[in-house]
Scaffold this active site. Structure first.
Site, PDB file in Angstrom:
ATOM      1  N   ARG A 166       8.580   3.332  -6.290  1.00 21.06           N
ATOM      2  CA  ARG A 166       7.270   3.856  -5.871  1.00 21.06           C
ATOM      3  C   ARG A 166       6.849   3.225  -4.530  1.00 21.06           C
ATOM      4  O   ARG A 166       7.053   2.048  -4.287  1.00 21.06           O
ATOM      5  CB  ARG A 166       6.229   3.537  -6.950  1.00 21.06           C
ATOM      6  CG  ARG A 166       4.793   3.933  -6.617  1.00 21.06           C
ATOM      7  CD  ARG A 166       3.978   2.746  -6.108  1.00 21.06           C
ATOM      8  NE  ARG A 166       2.547   3.053  -6.028  1.00 21.06           N
ATOM      9  CZ  ARG A 166       1.666   2.226  -5.485  1.00 21.06           C
ATOM     10  NH1 ARG A 166       2.037   1.073  -4.989  1.00 21.06           N
ATOM     11  NH2 ARG A 166       0.395   2.547  -5.434  1.00 21.06           N
ATOM     12  N   VAL A 167       6.246   4.031  -3.667  1.00 24.12           N
ATOM     13  CA  VAL A 167       5.727   3.526  -2.394  1.00 24.12           C
ATOM     14  C   VAL A 167       4.218   3.727  -2.392  1.00 24.12           C
ATOM     15  O   VAL A 167       3.738   4.826  -2.683  1.00 24.12           O
ATOM     16  CB  VAL A 167       6.360   4.272  -1.193  1.00 24.12           C
ATOM     17  CG1 VAL A 167       5.833   3.709   0.119  1.00 24.12           C
ATOM     18  CG2 VAL A 167       7.874   4.182  -1.238  1.00 24.12           C
ATOM     19  N   GLY A 168       3.490   2.690  -2.081  1.00 23.05           N
ATOM     20  CA  GLY A 168       2.025   2.787  -2.036  1.00 23.05           C
ATOM     21  C   GLY A 168       1.514   3.133  -0.650  1.00 23.05           C
ATOM     22  O   GLY A 168       2.263   3.588   0.224  1.00 23.05           O
ATOM     23  N   ASP A 169       0.228   2.921  -0.454  1.00 22.70           N
ATOM     24  CA  ASP A 169      -0.413   3.289   0.811  1.00 22.70           C
ATOM     25  C   ASP A 169      -0.158   2.285   1.930  1.00 22.70           C
ATOM     26  O   ASP A 169      -0.230   2.637   3.108  1.00 22.70           O
ATOM     27  CB  ASP A 169      -1.933   3.377   0.601  1.00 22.70           C
ATOM     28  CG  ASP A 169      -2.507   2.058   0.094  1.00 22.70           C
ATOM     29  OD1 ASP A 169      -1.943   1.482  -0.853  1.00 22.70           O
ATOM     30  OD2 ASP A 169      -3.508   1.586   0.656  1.00 22.70           O
ATOM     31  N   THR A 183      -2.839  -7.223  -3.011  1.00 22.71           N
ATOM     32  CA  THR A 183      -2.648  -6.946  -1.585  1.00 22.71           C
ATOM     33  C   THR A 183      -3.415  -7.897  -0.682  1.00 22.71           C
ATOM     34  O   THR A 183      -4.515  -8.312  -1.012  1.00 22.71           O
ATOM     35  CB  THR A 183      -3.055  -5.489  -1.274  1.00 22.71           C
ATOM     36  OG1 THR A 183      -2.233  -4.613  -2.017  1.00 22.71           O
ATOM     37  CG2 THR A 183      -2.922  -5.138   0.184  1.00 22.71           C
ATOM     38  N   THR A 201      -7.013  -1.906   0.573  1.00 18.61           N
ATOM     39  CA  THR A 201      -6.496  -2.363  -0.710  1.00 18.61           C
ATOM     40  C   THR A 201      -7.108  -1.515  -1.813  1.00 18.61           C
ATOM     41  O   THR A 201      -8.287  -1.164  -1.744  1.00 18.61           O
ATOM     42  CB  THR A 201      -6.799  -3.856  -0.962  1.00 18.61           C
ATOM     43  OG1 THR A 201      -6.355  -4.183  -2.290  1.00 18.61           O
ATOM     44  CG2 THR A 201      -8.268  -4.198  -0.817  1.00 18.61           C
ATOM     45  N   GLY A 202      -6.303  -1.166  -2.796  1.00 21.78           N
ATOM     46  CA  GLY A 202      -6.839  -0.335  -3.866  1.00 21.78           C
ATOM     47  C   GLY A 202      -5.755   0.528  -4.465  1.00 21.78           C
ATOM     48  O   GLY A 202      -4.562   0.272  -4.259  1.00 21.78           O
TER      49      GLY A 202
HETATM   50  N1  ASP Z   1      -2.827  -0.536  -2.312  1.00 25.45           N
HETATM   51  C1  ASP Z   1      -1.771  -1.218  -2.988  1.00 25.45           C
HETATM   52  C2  ASP Z   1      -0.796  -0.212  -3.491  1.00 25.45           C
HETATM   53  O1  ASP Z   1      -1.200   0.818  -4.008  1.00 25.45           O
HETATM   54  C3  ASP Z   1      -2.224  -2.061  -4.143  1.00 25.45           C
HETATM   55  C4  ASP Z   1      -3.429  -2.873  -3.900  1.00 25.45           C
HETATM   56  O2  ASP Z   1      -4.012  -2.873  -2.846  1.00 25.45           O
HETATM   57  O3  ASP Z   1      -3.797  -3.584  -4.827  1.00 25.45           O
HETATM   58  O4  ASP Z   1       0.371  -0.448  -3.431  1.00 25.45           O
END
Ligand code: ASP
Length: 335
Positions: A227-230, A199, A250-251
């Site tokens: 899938r949908v992330g944050d 990210t 990010t995470g």
């Molecule tokens: N936060 C992002 C997600 O879960 C991934 C990431 O930041 O590495 O889609």
């Protein structure tokens, strides 16, 4: 004017202006040195970043790209440009680099596809835009901005987002554009575990006092199709509000969604009167870390104070402002 009167007048003016200084009566010409005129902070993802797994060459490639991205954004801000333009252009630099998990070089989902999300938010108007699960838009962050500015909606997904982006004149590419060999190899290795963090994100404050925040991602390696992330969820991975702060996260996205991370930081500032730094520590260190929500955030407030807070072993990051020098970091012990 007679001489004694003149001396008296000069004396009175001197005493009055020094009193103004002492009691802090603002004068139009005074500059508050503690407040930055402009500021910018970026991240290029968080996760298991250990020196022993990084070659010296890769290390300097990352640092150079982070510095390049910051320079693009800070030039815009220095020249009086908007924080929105700074965020979009800064993120372009990172989306176009295969070093980061966004745009070119995005990670692969369980079907071996690059499936990207992005969001952007304007802290002055609270307008926001996001795209979800797109495969052919060269710059997902620009598509998110187009959704915000050119549609009546906040979020568009998949093919609908791609059709909209094309109509807006954004560059459309074939899905192969995003392919990166190194990502493909880590996808092959990671086939049955989801652990890839990446990210990119940027938060900026412009000379008019407006904050914008944006985030762009390929999500997590081996994520389920659909899938949908944050990242595109406003308030989870991306949030901006002039009165409190702008945040990009990010995470491990599922934790960031469940804990409404970006908005939680702003809410602690708004309702509890916390500083940005304390609010960020509260959420990332005290709340997320104990429950296994690994990752971090970058953010800034209306004064141009910036934070780069993470509970993982590292976070690609950097910041610069009108009154601070550029700082770039990767590992935890550089804090
Ligand atoms: N936060 C992002 C997600 O879960 C991934 C990431 O930041 O590495 O889609």
């Amino acid at each position: 004017m007679k001489k004694p009167i003149l001396i008296f007048a000069i004396l009175a003016i001197t005493i009055f202006s020094s009193a103004c200084r002492n009691v802090g009566i603002p004068k139009e010409t005074s500059v508050d040195v503690s407040k930055a005129e402009w500021a910018i902070v970026i991240h290029g993802g968080a996760g298991t970043i250990k020196r022993e797994f990084m070659t010296a060459e890769k290390d300097s490639l990352y640092r150079a790209k982070l510095a390049e991205a910051l320079s693009v954004g800070s030039e815009i801000l220095k020249n009086g440009g908007t924080s929105m333009d700074a965020v979009e252009q800064t993120i372009h630099v990172m989306e176009e680099s295969p070093l980061f998990n966004a745009g070119k070089g995005a990670v692969f989902n369980e079907r071996g596809q690059n499936e990207m999300d992005a969001a952007i938010m304007n802290g002055e108007t609270h307008a926001a835009g996001a795209v979800v699960n797109v495969h052919t838009i060269k710059s997902p962050i620009s598509a998110a901005r187009a959704v915000m500015e050119k549609s009546a909606h906040v979020m568009l997904t998949g093919e609908g987002a791609e059709i909209f982006a094309e109509k807006q004149g954004l560059e459309i590419v074939t899905p192969e554009y995003f392919f990166d060999q190194a990502r493909w190899e880590s996808f092959q290795k990671a086939k049955d575990k989801i652990d890839k963090h990446g990210t990119v994100g940027c938060v900026a404050l412009d000379k008019k006092g407006n904050i914008s925040a944006g985030t762009s991602t390929g999500g997590m390696t081996m994520k389920m199709y659909g899938r949908v992330g944050d990242v595109p969820v406003i308030g989870a991975g991306t949030y901006a509000d002039n009165a409190t702060c702008g945040i990009s996260a990010t995470g491990h996205g599922e934790y960031f969604i469940r804990n409404v991370v970006a908005y939680d930081v702003a809410a602690l500032m708004k309702y509890k009167g916390m500083s940005l730094e304390n609010a960020a520590n509260e959420v990332i260190i005290n709340k997320l870390k104990p429950i296994g929500g690994s990752g971090g955030i970058i953010g800034l407030d209306a004064e141009g104070n910036t934070i780069m807070t993470f509970n993982s072993e590292g976070m690609f990051r950097g910041t610069v402002s009108s009154n601070t020098k550029m700082v770039i970091g990767i590992y935890e012990d550089e804090k």
